[in-house]
Design a protein around this motif. Structure first.
Motif, PDB file in Angstrom:
ATOM      1  N   SER A  82     -49.338   4.226  -9.639  1.00  0.00           N
ATOM      2  CA  SER A  82     -48.515   5.340 -10.090  1.00  0.00           C
ATOM      3  C   SER A  82     -48.357   6.314  -8.930  1.00  0.00           C
ATOM      4  O   SER A  82     -49.341   6.891  -8.448  1.00  0.00           O
ATOM      5  CB  SER A  82     -49.159   6.045 -11.286  1.00  0.00           C
ATOM      6  OG  SER A  82     -48.576   7.309 -11.488  1.00  0.00           O
ATOM      7  N   LYS A  83     -47.130   6.499  -8.457  1.00  0.00           N
ATOM      8  CA  LYS A  83     -46.887   7.406  -7.326  1.00  0.00           C
ATOM      9  C   LYS A  83     -47.262   8.844  -7.683  1.00  0.00           C
ATOM     10  O   LYS A  83     -47.801   9.577  -6.847  1.00  0.00           O
ATOM     11  CB  LYS A  83     -45.418   7.318  -6.895  1.00  0.00           C
ATOM     12  CG  LYS A  83     -45.063   6.014  -6.195  1.00  0.00           C
ATOM     13  CD  LYS A  83     -43.624   5.973  -5.724  1.00  0.00           C
ATOM     14  CE  LYS A  83     -42.665   5.631  -6.834  1.00  0.00           C
ATOM     15  NZ  LYS A  83     -41.288   5.359  -6.363  1.00  0.00           N
ATOM     16  N   SER A  84     -46.992   9.239  -8.924  1.00  0.00           N
ATOM     17  CA  SER A  84     -47.309  10.622  -9.314  1.00  0.00           C
ATOM     18  C   SER A  84     -48.815  10.853  -9.315  1.00  0.00           C
ATOM     19  O   SER A  84     -49.296  11.906  -8.875  1.00  0.00           O
ATOM     20  CB  SER A  84     -46.721  10.931 -10.696  1.00  0.00           C
ATOM     21  OG  SER A  84     -47.203  10.026 -11.669  1.00  0.00           O
ATOM     22  N   ARG A  85     -49.593   9.862  -9.773  1.00  0.00           N
ATOM     23  CA  ARG A  85     -51.051  10.014  -9.749  1.00  0.00           C
ATOM     24  C   ARG A  85     -51.576  10.036  -8.323  1.00  0.00           C
ATOM     25  O   ARG A  85     -52.501  10.798  -7.996  1.00  0.00           O
ATOM     26  CB  ARG A  85     -51.710   8.864 -10.519  1.00  0.00           C
ATOM     27  CG  ARG A  85     -51.546   8.946 -12.025  1.00  0.00           C
ATOM     28  CD  ARG A  85     -52.302   7.825 -12.688  1.00  0.00           C
ATOM     29  NE  ARG A  85     -51.967   7.694 -14.094  1.00  0.00           N
ATOM     30  CZ  ARG A  85     -52.403   6.720 -14.881  1.00  0.00           C
ATOM     31  NH1 ARG A  85     -53.194   5.799 -14.391  1.00  0.00           N
ATOM     32  NH2 ARG A  85     -52.058   6.661 -16.148  1.00  0.00           N
ATOM     33  N   LEU A  86     -51.006   9.193  -7.472  1.00  0.00           N
ATOM     34  CA  LEU A  86     -51.430   9.181  -6.073  1.00  0.00           C
ATOM     35  C   LEU A  86     -51.137  10.514  -5.392  1.00  0.00           C
ATOM     36  O   LEU A  86     -51.944  11.017  -4.608  1.00  0.00           O
ATOM     37  CB  LEU A  86     -50.735   8.041  -5.320  1.00  0.00           C
ATOM     38  CG  LEU A  86     -51.227   6.621  -5.628  1.00  0.00           C
ATOM     39  CD1 LEU A  86     -50.309   5.595  -4.981  1.00  0.00           C
ATOM     40  CD2 LEU A  86     -52.656   6.416  -5.161  1.00  0.00           C
ATOM     41  N   ARG A  87     -49.952  11.086  -5.702  1.00  0.00           N
ATOM     42  CA  ARG A  87     -49.605  12.384  -5.099  1.00  0.00           C
ATOM     43  C   ARG A  87     -50.570  13.476  -5.556  1.00  0.00           C
ATOM     44  O   ARG A  87     -50.976  14.336  -4.767  1.00  0.00           O
ATOM     45  CB  ARG A  87     -48.167  12.756  -5.454  1.00  0.00           C
ATOM     46  CG  ARG A  87     -47.132  11.938  -4.696  1.00  0.00           C
ATOM     47  CD  ARG A  87     -45.730  12.510  -4.821  1.00  0.00           C
ATOM     48  NE  ARG A  87     -44.756  11.660  -4.153  1.00  0.00           N
ATOM     49  CZ  ARG A  87     -44.017  10.742  -4.764  1.00  0.00           C
ATOM     50  NH1 ARG A  87     -44.141  10.575  -6.084  1.00  0.00           N
ATOM     51  NH2 ARG A  87     -43.168   9.999  -4.096  1.00  0.00           N
ATOM     52  N   ASP A 158     -41.651   5.247 -11.084  1.00  0.00           N
ATOM     53  CA  ASP A 158     -42.891   5.888 -10.632  1.00  0.00           C
ATOM     54  C   ASP A 158     -43.852   4.889  -9.992  1.00  0.00           C
ATOM     55  O   ASP A 158     -44.913   5.269  -9.547  1.00  0.00           O
ATOM     56  CB  ASP A 158     -43.582   6.570 -11.831  1.00  0.00           C
ATOM     57  CG  ASP A 158     -44.842   7.324 -11.430  1.00  0.00           C
ATOM     58  OD1 ASP A 158     -44.779   8.115 -10.461  1.00  0.00           O
ATOM     59  OD2 ASP A 158     -45.902   7.100 -12.050  1.00  0.00           O
ATOM     60  N   SER A 159     -43.468   3.613  -9.946  1.00  0.00           N
ATOM     61  CA  SER A 159     -44.419   2.587  -9.517  1.00  0.00           C
ATOM     62  C   SER A 159     -44.224   2.145  -8.069  1.00  0.00           C
ATOM     63  O   SER A 159     -43.104   2.074  -7.567  1.00  0.00           O
ATOM     64  CB  SER A 159     -44.323   1.367 -10.440  1.00  0.00           C
ATOM     65  OG  SER A 159     -44.809   1.674 -11.729  1.00  0.00           O
ATOM     66  N   LEU A 160     -45.358   1.834  -7.462  1.00  0.00           N
ATOM     67  CA  LEU A 160     -45.421   1.268  -6.125  1.00  0.00           C
ATOM     68  C   LEU A 160     -46.243  -0.012  -6.263  1.00  0.00           C
ATOM     69  O   LEU A 160     -47.244  -0.033  -6.989  1.00  0.00           O
ATOM     70  CB  LEU A 160     -46.134   2.259  -5.199  1.00  0.00           C
ATOM     71  CG  LEU A 160     -46.125   2.047  -3.696  1.00  0.00           C
ATOM     72  CD1 LEU A 160     -44.700   2.117  -3.153  1.00  0.00           C
ATOM     73  CD2 LEU A 160     -46.988   3.111  -3.026  1.00  0.00           C
ATOM     74  N   TYR A 161     -45.838  -1.104  -5.618  1.00  0.00           N
ATOM     75  CA  TYR A 161     -46.486  -2.395  -5.832  1.00  0.00           C
ATOM     76  C   TYR A 161     -47.010  -2.965  -4.516  1.00  0.00           C
ATOM     77  O   TYR A 161     -46.348  -2.893  -3.488  1.00  0.00           O
ATOM     78  CB  TYR A 161     -45.492  -3.396  -6.436  1.00  0.00           C
ATOM     79  CG  TYR A 161     -44.878  -2.958  -7.740  1.00  0.00           C
ATOM     80  CD1 TYR A 161     -45.419  -3.348  -8.960  1.00  0.00           C
ATOM     81  CD2 TYR A 161     -43.735  -2.152  -7.763  1.00  0.00           C
ATOM     82  CE1 TYR A 161     -44.851  -2.955 -10.164  1.00  0.00           C
ATOM     83  CE2 TYR A 161     -43.158  -1.750  -8.952  1.00  0.00           C
ATOM     84  CZ  TYR A 161     -43.722  -2.151 -10.148  1.00  0.00           C
ATOM     85  OH  TYR A 161     -43.139  -1.753 -11.335  1.00  0.00           O
ATOM     86  N   MET A 162     -48.222  -3.558  -4.576  1.00  0.00           N
ATOM     87  CA  MET A 162     -48.798  -4.261  -3.431  1.00  0.00           C
ATOM     88  C   MET A 162     -49.102  -5.693  -3.868  1.00  0.00           C
ATOM     89  O   MET A 162     -49.765  -5.910  -4.890  1.00  0.00           O
ATOM     90  CB  MET A 162     -50.065  -3.558  -2.936  1.00  0.00           C
ATOM     91  CG  MET A 162     -49.821  -2.137  -2.447  1.00  0.00           C
ATOM     92  SD  MET A 162     -51.340  -1.265  -1.950  1.00  0.00           S
ATOM     93  CE  MET A 162     -51.584  -1.886  -0.297  1.00  0.00           C
ATOM     94  N   VAL A 163     -48.626  -6.666  -3.094  1.00  0.00           N
ATOM     95  CA  VAL A 163     -48.740  -8.077  -3.459  1.00  0.00           C
ATOM     96  C   VAL A 163     -49.854  -8.728  -2.632  1.00  0.00           C
ATOM     97  O   VAL A 163     -49.751  -8.826  -1.403  1.00  0.00           O
ATOM     98  CB  VAL A 163     -47.403  -8.810  -3.217  1.00  0.00           C
ATOM     99  CG1 VAL A 163     -47.517 -10.278  -3.630  1.00  0.00           C
ATOM    100  CG2 VAL A 163     -46.264  -8.126  -3.978  1.00  0.00           C
ATOM    101  N   PHE A 164     -50.925  -9.167  -3.317  1.00  0.00           N
ATOM    102  CA  PHE A 164     -52.111  -9.718  -2.668  1.00  0.00           C
ATOM    103  C   PHE A 164     -52.312 -11.192  -3.034  1.00  0.00           C
ATOM    104  O   PHE A 164     -51.734 -11.701  -3.990  1.00  0.00           O
ATOM    105  CB  PHE A 164     -53.369  -8.965  -3.129  1.00  0.00           C
ATOM    106  CG  PHE A 164     -53.490  -7.553  -2.631  1.00  0.00           C
ATOM    107  CD1 PHE A 164     -54.061  -7.275  -1.408  1.00  0.00           C
ATOM    108  CD2 PHE A 164     -53.054  -6.492  -3.413  1.00  0.00           C
ATOM    109  CE1 PHE A 164     -54.192  -5.974  -0.964  1.00  0.00           C
ATOM    110  CE2 PHE A 164     -53.176  -5.185  -2.978  1.00  0.00           C
ATOM    111  CZ  PHE A 164     -53.752  -4.923  -1.742  1.00  0.00           C
TER     112      PHE A 164
END
Length: 424
Positions: A82-87, A158-164
């Motif tokens: 969540s970008k808002s939570r990260l901010r 609001d989402s940011l994604y990391m692919v592992f």
């Protein structure tokens, strides 16, 4: 005719030549800023070509999904933030630190080690919210460290994604405050501990302290290979100086020197080794050595209380615990000493990959790679110029026209560069 092997003392077989031969390239991570989220007829979400099949984990800032690349049918673990939570977290970190003062060697919040939380919080690039973890993972390439393939941002959400890498067999073990997990056998504990050792040794050789080593951050692949994950609080340190100031990590796994208020600088390597010791204790005993629901009480126990061990431990394992859970970081066992310890070597019957072969640091960019990177940047500017030119003309211009404009811009730039060289 095949060439004969070089004699042992020939220049071709020298240590420096061998190291150059085995240098690992850094990982290639794709950054996709204009990703698109959609929904299938079955109600499943998609981010670009990744189908989010089901939730497999949840954390403070988002969730982890089992994802499938529809182009290749490959499974991945996709971390959704969540970008808002990260901010909000960035702002809280900034508030606690009293502003962007200091030496800039703290947690990597921005584009690099020296960029502070203020810069990341103010940045319009959402990838800066995970830039610290991204910077670490881009630097690494090792069989016992999870690989990051792509970072995607949907600017409309609001989402940011990391692919592992998908780690099908999950966490090394579940450690709960109020229950004991099934312990590993000595042989299995030794195997996984040695795999963790290789990963952490490689991190330290690349000037990185993980700072949050625990069973939750050690995942097993479908082939039961251990890989280290979660570099959210990792720190890069200056070559030859692993001293760090800030506390980080999970309380039950924190070293005694981190449990002291205003503790000053501590060795990042030594604190990682303590956390490795607590993780080994979990594998053998099914619980952490110190347990309390009261955080201050837990810190006091870690600092002052003796470690209690179960019955039936071999002398070599007990000696290893005494040395790795040494409350004094100056006398705590080092990684090189760990390699030679009788329990690790199973009394000399088991060998490990050599330190030299394991710790080949990622190679520095070659001149050709640097030139290609500069060309890539130049091409971005060419696109920007062409788009500006395109907007000045009619909106009805076709893609072919835009491509022609890009070619024109490229020729203009090449001409300007040639003219500049002539003047020099």
């Amino acid at each position: 005719m095949s060439a004969s092997p070089s004699p042992p003392n020939s220049p071709q077989s020298s240590s420096s030549s061998s190291r150059r031969k085995h240098l690992r390239p850094p990982s290639v991570v794709v950054e996709t800023l204009g990703a698109t989220t959609s929904e299938t007829k079955e109600g499943l979400r998609k981010i670009n070509n990744y189908l989010l099949k089901k939730e497999i984990g949840r954390g403070a800032f988002g969730t982890v999904h089992l994802g499938i690349d529809e182009n290749t049918n490959t499974e991945y673990a996709i971390k959704e933030f969540s970008k808002s939570r990260l901010r909000k977290k960035e702002q809280m970190d900034l508030f606690r630190s009293g502003g962007p003062r200091g030496r800039g060697r703290g947690r990597m919040m921005g584009l690099g080690v020296n960029r502070g939380a203020a810069a990341a919080a103010a940045s319009s690039n959402p990838l800066d919210l995970v830039r610290g973890e991204l910077a670490v993972l881009k630097k690494l390439n090792h069989p016992h460290i999870v690989r990051l393939y792509e970072v995607l941002d949907d600017p409309s959400g609001d989402s940011l994604y990391m692919v592992f890498d998908m780690m099908h067999n999950g966490v090394l073990m579940d450690i709960e405050l109020d229950q004991v997990a099934p312990p590993y056998t000595n042989d299995m504990a030794r195997r996984y501990f040695k795999e963790m050792m290789l990963g952490i040794e490689y991190l330290h050789a690349n000037d990185i302290a993980h700072r949050d080593i625990k069973p939750d951050n050690l995942l097993l692949s479908k082939d039961n290979v251990l890989k280290i994950v979660d570099f959210g609080v990792s720190e890069m340190f200056v070559k030859g100086n692993d001293k760090l100031k800030k506390s980080a990590g999970s309380p039950a796994f924190m070293a005694p020197e981190l449990c002291i208020a205003k503790h000053g600088e501590v060795s990042g390597k030594a604190t990682d080794i303590w956390s490795m010791g607590v993780t080994l204790y979990c594998m053998i005993h099914g619980k952490t050595p110190f347990v309390s629901s009261n955080l201050l009480e837990l810190y006091e126990m870690i600092k002052d209380a003796p470690v209690e061990y179960g019955d039936g431990l071999s002398d070599s394992l007990l000696d290893l615990f005494h040395r790795i859970l040494d409350k004094n970081p100056d006398t705590r066992i080092t990684m090189r000493e760990l390699r030679e310890h009788p329990w690790i070597t199973n009394n000399g019957t088991e060998t490990m990959l050599s330190e030299e072969d394991n710790c080949d640091v990622v190679s520095e960019p070659t001149e050709e790679e640097m030139n290609n990177a500069i060309k890539s940047i130049a091409s971005i500017f060419a696109v920007m110029k062409a788009v500006t030119k395109f907007k000045r003309h009619s909106r009805s211009l076709s893609q072919k026209s835009l491509n022609q404009m890009m070619e024109d811009v490229k020729k203009e730039d090449e001409l300007a560069e040639a003219t500049q060289k002539l003047q020099i």
